[in-house]
Design a protein around this motif. Structure first.
Motif, PDB file in Angstrom:
ATOM      1  N   PHE A  18       0.836  -1.204   0.000  1.00 16.26           N
ATOM      2  CA  PHE A  18       0.000   0.000   0.000  1.00 16.26           C
ATOM      3  C   PHE A  18       0.879   1.266   0.000  1.00 16.26           C
ATOM      4  O   PHE A  18       0.679   2.189  -0.791  1.00 16.26           O
ATOM      5  N   ALA A  19       1.891   1.294   0.897  1.00 10.12           N
ATOM      6  CA  ALA A  19       2.734   2.483   1.038  1.00 10.12           C
ATOM      7  C   ALA A  19       3.518   2.740  -0.247  1.00 10.12           C
ATOM      8  O   ALA A  19       3.632   3.877  -0.723  1.00 10.12           O
ATOM      9  N   GLU A  20       4.028   1.675  -0.819  1.00 17.48           N
ATOM     10  CA  GLU A  20       4.833   1.755  -2.039  1.00 17.48           C
ATOM     11  C   GLU A  20       4.017   2.317  -3.207  1.00 17.48           C
ATOM     12  O   GLU A  20       4.446   3.218  -3.919  1.00 17.48           O
ATOM     13  N   ALA A  21       2.814   1.750  -3.382  1.00 16.90           N
ATOM     14  CA  ALA A  21       1.953   2.169  -4.501  1.00 16.90           C
ATOM     15  C   ALA A  21       1.470   3.608  -4.292  1.00 16.90           C
ATOM     16  O   ALA A  21       1.380   4.384  -5.248  1.00 16.90           O
ATOM     17  N   SER A  22       1.161   3.970  -3.035  1.00 16.79           N
ATOM     18  CA  SER A  22       0.708   5.342  -2.752  1.00 16.79           C
ATOM     19  C   SER A  22       1.774   6.336  -3.188  1.00 16.79           C
ATOM     20  O   SER A  22       1.484   7.372  -3.797  1.00 16.79           O
ATOM     21  N   SER A  23       3.024   6.019  -2.877  1.00 20.66           N
ATOM     22  CA  SER A  23       4.129   6.910  -3.226  1.00 20.66           C
ATOM     23  C   SER A  23       4.293   6.987  -4.748  1.00 20.66           C
ATOM     24  O   SER A  23       4.497   8.060  -5.319  1.00 20.66           O
ATOM     25  N   PHE A  24       4.164   5.846  -5.423  1.00 23.75           N
ATOM     26  CA  PHE A  24       4.279   5.803  -6.894  1.00 23.75           C
ATOM     27  C   PHE A  24       3.171   6.654  -7.535  1.00 23.75           C
ATOM     28  O   PHE A  24       3.412   7.435  -8.464  1.00 23.75           O
ATOM     29  N   LEU A  25       1.934   6.499  -7.028  1.00 20.92           N
ATOM     30  CA  LEU A  25       0.804   7.243  -7.595  1.00 20.92           C
ATOM     31  C   LEU A  25       0.951   8.741  -7.326  1.00 20.92           C
ATOM     32  O   LEU A  25       0.606   9.577  -8.165  1.00 20.92           O
ATOM     33  N   ASP A  26       1.452   9.078  -6.157  1.00 24.58           N
ATOM     34  CA  ASP A  26       1.667  10.475  -5.814  1.00 24.58           C
ATOM     35  C   ASP A  26       2.644  11.108  -6.812  1.00 24.58           C
ATOM     36  O   ASP A  26       2.402  12.184  -7.351  1.00 24.58           O
ATOM     37  N   LYS A  27       3.737  10.395  -7.097  1.00 28.96           N
ATOM     38  CA  LYS A  27       4.736  10.911  -8.049  1.00 28.96           C
ATOM     39  C   LYS A  27       4.168  10.986  -9.463  1.00 28.96           C
ATOM     40  O   LYS A  27       4.630  11.775 -10.288  1.00 28.96           O
ATOM     41  N   SER A  28       3.164  10.159  -9.760  1.00 29.21           N
ATOM     42  CA  SER A  28       2.551  10.169 -11.101  1.00 29.21           C
ATOM     43  C   SER A  28       1.521  11.292 -11.250  1.00 29.21           C
ATOM     44  O   SER A  28       0.904  11.419 -12.297  1.00 29.21           O
ATOM     45  N   GLY A  29       1.298  12.045 -10.174  1.00 29.40           N
ATOM     46  CA  GLY A  29       0.369  13.168 -10.254  1.00 29.40           C
ATOM     47  C   GLY A  29      -1.087  12.789 -10.037  1.00 29.40           C
ATOM     48  O   GLY A  29      -1.993  13.502 -10.453  1.00 29.40           O
ATOM     49  N   CYS A  30      -1.317  11.634  -9.390  1.00 26.57           N
ATOM     50  CA  CYS A  30      -2.711  11.217  -9.132  1.00 26.57           C
ATOM     51  C   CYS A  30      -3.283  11.997  -7.960  1.00 26.57           C
ATOM     52  O   CYS A  30      -2.582  12.248  -6.979  1.00 26.57           O
ATOM     53  N   ASN A  31      -4.585  12.328  -8.062  1.00 23.96           N
ATOM     54  CA  ASN A  31      -5.227  12.886  -6.875  1.00 23.96           C
ATOM     55  C   ASN A  31      -5.594  11.727  -5.951  1.00 23.96           C
ATOM     56  O   ASN A  31      -5.838  10.609  -6.393  1.00 23.96           O
ATOM     57  N   GLU A  32      -5.588  11.970  -4.660  1.00 25.32           N
ATOM     58  CA  GLU A  32      -5.913  10.963  -3.626  1.00 25.32           C
ATOM     59  C   GLU A  32      -5.148   9.659  -3.822  1.00 25.32           C
ATOM     60  O   GLU A  32      -5.756   8.583  -3.935  1.00 25.32           O
ATOM     61  N   PRO A  33      -3.815   9.704  -3.840  1.00 23.20           N
ATOM     62  CA  PRO A  33      -3.042   8.474  -4.089  1.00 23.20           C
ATOM     63  C   PRO A  33      -3.281   7.373  -3.051  1.00 23.20           C
ATOM     64  O   PRO A  33      -3.353   6.198  -3.404  1.00 23.20           O
ATOM     65  N   GLN A  34      -3.441   7.766  -1.779  1.00 23.85           N
ATOM     66  CA  GLN A  34      -3.629   6.736  -0.747  1.00 23.85           C
ATOM     67  C   GLN A  34      -5.011   6.088  -0.848  1.00 23.85           C
ATOM     68  O   GLN A  34      -5.140   4.862  -0.739  1.00 23.85           O
ATOM     69  N   ARG A  35      -6.016   6.930  -1.086  1.00 20.14           N
ATOM     70  CA  ARG A  35      -7.373   6.387  -1.254  1.00 20.14           C
ATOM     71  C   ARG A  35      -7.405   5.441  -2.460  1.00 20.14           C
ATOM     72  O   ARG A  35      -7.992   4.362  -2.414  1.00 20.14           O
ATOM     73  N   SER A  36      -6.766   5.850  -3.550  1.00 24.67           N
ATOM     74  CA  SER A  36      -6.721   5.004  -4.751  1.00 24.67           C
ATOM     75  C   SER A  36      -6.053   3.674  -4.451  1.00 24.67           C
ATOM     76  O   SER A  36      -6.530   2.608  -4.855  1.00 24.67           O
ATOM     77  N   SER A  37      -4.923   3.730  -3.732  1.00 22.66           N
ATOM     78  CA  SER A  37      -4.197   2.492  -3.407  1.00 22.66           C
ATOM     79  C   SER A  37      -5.055   1.557  -2.575  1.00 22.66           C
ATOM     80  O   SER A  37      -5.087   0.346  -2.815  1.00 22.66           O
ATOM     81  N   GLN A  38      -5.766   2.137  -1.593  1.00 25.99           N
ATOM     82  CA  GLN A  38      -6.601   1.283  -0.745  1.00 25.99           C
ATOM     83  C   GLN A  38      -7.725   0.629  -1.557  1.00 25.99           C
ATOM     84  O   GLN A  38      -7.967  -0.576  -1.440  1.00 25.99           O
ATOM     85  N   LEU A  39      -8.405   1.426  -2.402  1.00 28.47           N
ATOM     86  CA  LEU A  39      -9.516   0.867  -3.190  1.00 28.47           C
ATOM     87  C   LEU A  39      -9.014  -0.217  -4.148  1.00 28.47           C
ATOM     88  O   LEU A  39      -9.666  -1.256  -4.321  1.00 28.47           O
ATOM     89  N   LEU A  40      -7.853   0.022  -4.753  1.00 28.25           N
ATOM     90  CA  LEU A  40      -7.290  -0.991  -5.669  1.00 28.25           C
ATOM     91  C   LEU A  40      -6.892  -2.258  -4.912  1.00 28.25           C
ATOM     92  O   LEU A  40      -7.135  -3.370  -5.376  1.00 28.25           O
ATOM     93  N   LEU A  41      -6.284  -2.075  -3.733  1.00 27.37           N
ATOM     94  CA  LEU A  41      -5.878  -3.240  -2.932  1.00 27.37           C
ATOM     95  C   LEU A  41      -7.089  -4.049  -2.503  1.00 27.37           C
ATOM     96  O   LEU A  41      -7.101  -5.286  -2.601  1.00 27.37           O
ATOM     97  N   GLU A  42      -8.128  -3.350  -2.022  1.00 24.64           N
ATOM     98  CA  GLU A  42      -9.340  -4.063  -1.586  1.00 24.64           C
ATOM     99  C   GLU A  42      -9.914  -4.863  -2.751  1.00 24.64           C
ATOM    100  O   GLU A  42     -10.358  -6.004  -2.579  1.00 24.64           O
TER     101      GLU A  42
END
Length: 339
Positions: A18-42
């Motif tokens: 989760f932490a790794e993907a959140s950081s990757f999405l944040d660097k990619s310019g995604c809004n709400e990277p942590q929320r996105s990571s959680q929804l994708l993981l679930e």
């Protein structure tokens, strides 16, 4: 802005993934990277709620790795997480979403809440008293044809029960949702107010297919009609009109977040030069109905409340105009009520 394929580094736990993907999405310019990571993981792990949090310390399952990397890659490229998982929650229910439909927004729940509240005030029993019996039959003929017998019988039971022998009659309250999309508004109204007859229209066959699947998923009978705004409902007695139409001025679309601009259906966004075309056209099309609906509720864009309220006032059918703010304090919904 990296749009390369995401490759998960060797992580031990789901929490680390989760932490790794959140950081990757944040660097990619995604809004709400942590929320996105959680929804994708679930989604990838088939977990939700408490089960997801309980599993965070568990090792990441190797079998889920390919789906996880694919999902994070799509999200990093700007695709909304809801199109990747195929779902969005609305009013406590899970709705299927595809690129054919706008993703339901939390603020729209406030519109549904207001329609349910004022609808219950105006028609406490969910039925509309009529002076004669004939009107009910005529009003429903077209809709009946489109509905299965079992659903119809259950639907109309409430209305029939309210009928006296004195010659007066009652028909079920009829609510029409214009721009059905995923069915978030119409399916929720049908589920929350089962005595009502709920209809929904959309100009997109793809959207109506999604709305139909969501209606079945939640056990609701929603009559769906294909067509432009009020046209498919011409001649139909309509008590409530509700709509979250396209309201973004055409010139503003290029400046929207890429998630919306590049992925959500353009016909569900573009409201013409000033964003108000659909409201003007719906006001004009009210003449297609036997009488104006006693309750009208519209969702609108930032800065449009005064103009939309003005359109309702000018029409002269509603003696009470109510504006509702969204959770950010922006005037987001305008209702017209004829008491």
């Amino acid at each position: 802005m990296s749009h390369d394929s995401y490759v998960m580094p060797d992580v031990q736990s789901i929490r680390e993934a989760f932490a790794e993907a959140s950081s990757f999405l944040d660097k990619s310019g995604c809004n709400e990277p942590q929320r996105s990571s959680q929804l994708l993981l679930e989604h990838v792990l088939g977990l939700s709620g408490a089960a997801y949090y309980m599993a965070l310390a568990d090792p990441f399952p190797p079998a889920a790795r390919a789906a996880w990397e694919a999902g994070v890659t799509r999200r990093a490229a700007g695709e909304p997480v809801q199109y990747i998982t195929g779902e969005q929650e609305f009013y406590g229910r899970a709705f299927e979403v595809t690129p054919d439909v706008l993703i339901p927004r939390p603020e729209t729940e406030l519109l549904v809440e207001a329609i349910l509240k004022y609808g219950a005030e105006l028609w406490p029993d969910g039925v509309v008293a009529e002076p004669g019996g004939a009107a009910r039959e005529g009003g429903h003929a077209a809709g009946e044809a489109a509905q299965g017998d079992a659903a119809r019988e259950g639907r109309h039971a409430a209305g029939e029960a309210a009928q006296g022998d004195a010659g007066g009659s009652a028909r079920p309250l009829t609510a029409v949702d214009i721009g059905a999309g995923s069915g978030a508004i119409s399916v929720t109204l049908a589920a929350e107010a089962p005595a009502w007859r709920v209809c929904a229209g959309d100009i997109s066959p793809g959207a109506l297919a999604v709305a139909g699947r969501n209606a079945r998923r939640h056990g609701t009978a929603v009559e769906l009609r294909l067509g432009d705004l009020l046209e498919p409902f011409a001649g139909m007695e309509t008590d409530i009109l509700v709509s979250n139409p396209p309201y973004i001025p055409g010139g503003d679309i290029a400046g929207l977040q890429r998630e919306v601009r590049d992925h959500e259906p353009r016909t569900a966004l573009d409201g013409g030069a000033d964003g108000l075309d659909p409201y003007r056209r719906m006001m004009d099309q009210l003449r297609l109905l036997p009488a104006p609906p006693r309750l009208v509720g519209f969702e609108l864009g930032q800065g449009q409340a005064e103009q939309v309220a003005g359109l309702l006032r000018a029409a002269g059918h509603w003696n009470e105009i109510v504006t509702i703010d969204d959770l950010a304090g922006i005037p987001r919904h305008v209702l017209g009520i004829a008491r």
